[in-house]
Write an enzyme that holds these catalytic residues in place. Sequence first.
Site, PDB file in Angstrom:
ATOM      1  N   ASP A 106      -5.972  -4.412  -1.862  1.00 48.62           N
ATOM      2  CA  ASP A 106      -4.850  -3.965  -1.035  1.00 48.62           C
ATOM      3  C   ASP A 106      -4.020  -5.149  -0.520  1.00 48.62           C
ATOM      4  O   ASP A 106      -4.563  -6.141  -0.029  1.00 48.62           O
ATOM      5  CB  ASP A 106      -5.405  -3.172   0.150  1.00 48.62           C
ATOM      6  CG  ASP A 106      -4.339  -2.368   0.864  1.00 48.62           C
ATOM      7  OD1 ASP A 106      -3.439  -2.974   1.454  1.00 48.62           O
ATOM      8  OD2 ASP A 106      -4.422  -1.122   0.839  1.00 48.62           O
ATOM      9  N   SER A 162       0.839  -1.200   0.000  1.00 49.53           N
ATOM     10  CA  SER A 162       0.000   0.000   0.000  1.00 49.53           C
ATOM     11  C   SER A 162       0.878   1.256   0.000  1.00 49.53           C
ATOM     12  O   SER A 162       1.682   1.436  -0.902  1.00 49.53           O
ATOM     13  CB  SER A 162      -0.956  -0.050   1.198  1.00 49.53           C
ATOM     14  OG  SER A 162      -2.018   0.852   1.046  1.00 49.53           O
TER      15      SER A 162
END
Length: 342
Positions: free
Chosen positions: A194, A47
Amino acid sequence: MALHWRNTPTVNLALQGGGAHGAFTWGVLDALLEDGRLMFDGVSGTSAGAMNAVLLAQGLMAGGPDGARSALRRFWTAVADSMPFEVAMPTADGKDMRLAPAMQLMLQWTHYFSPEQLNPFDLNPLRRILSAQVDFDRLRVHSPVKLFVAATNVNTGKLRLFRAPELTPDAVLASACLPTMHRSVVIDGEPYWDGGYAANPAVFPLFHECRARDIVLVMLAPLKHSATPQSAADIKSRMMELAFNATFLREMRMFAHLRERAARSSWWRRGELDRRLAGTHFHVIEAGEVMRELSTESKVAASMRFFEMLFALGRAHGSTWLSGHHSDVGRRSSADLQALFY
């Protein structure tokens, strides 16, 4: 300068994700780069950690440590400038950020509408920023560090690591794709969310695929909270945090257990894995006391004032770690994995 850079001790970096809180990692990296006494072999990121990793590599490739410092600052400045309105304002005590009403409303909508409904054209300013600031064609061939960018396969839950030769803007965006805010990113026919769901970040490739025997964990998630959540909102936030960090905590507990076993073994009975574990040193740079005070919603507070505050904190923590533990690099761990993770 080049000779000095080649002769410095080498470490691997594991960079956690955490949205806007990733500006803390930017500050840590800035301190390490300015200090100049370390070089980097492998960098694993998820991320926001993946963003920092890729910009670090791009900057090192283009202009060495100073180039990396400039690249990271350009990226975080561009992220703040990409917001069409003021998204966050400091709280009265200056220690946290509260979201502007328009941003609060947008987050509320994510409870009732899918990303396809909220953003039918799949607009993402990060795509434009990454494409403008990172030469992916060159980075795939000439990355000065080994890169490991984590994403989660939506349909299998499996971790996918994108290494430098595979990197594209989509790979980095997949690592930062929050499913309530962005559509899944499709790569090679597979949808990704993610990377925090599967690894935040992945540490094993730094151990298995890198020559450096020191791993520095730059952590954004507190290892321990001082209070148990009571409100519905706080409970949901804690659940999300636990989900994002469960795999990382299990991985680090495994390392702690295997290192303890290797240490108990007589040196003549150690296999290759035990010897490698015994020779790997772990270090941690984290700001748990600071992150515990920040609200979960501040992770989407893309404000330059907030970024600069976290950047300064990261620089301070990075400098403190260097002062206290630079001499440990290559010799011993400065973090007790048993105490932290077991």
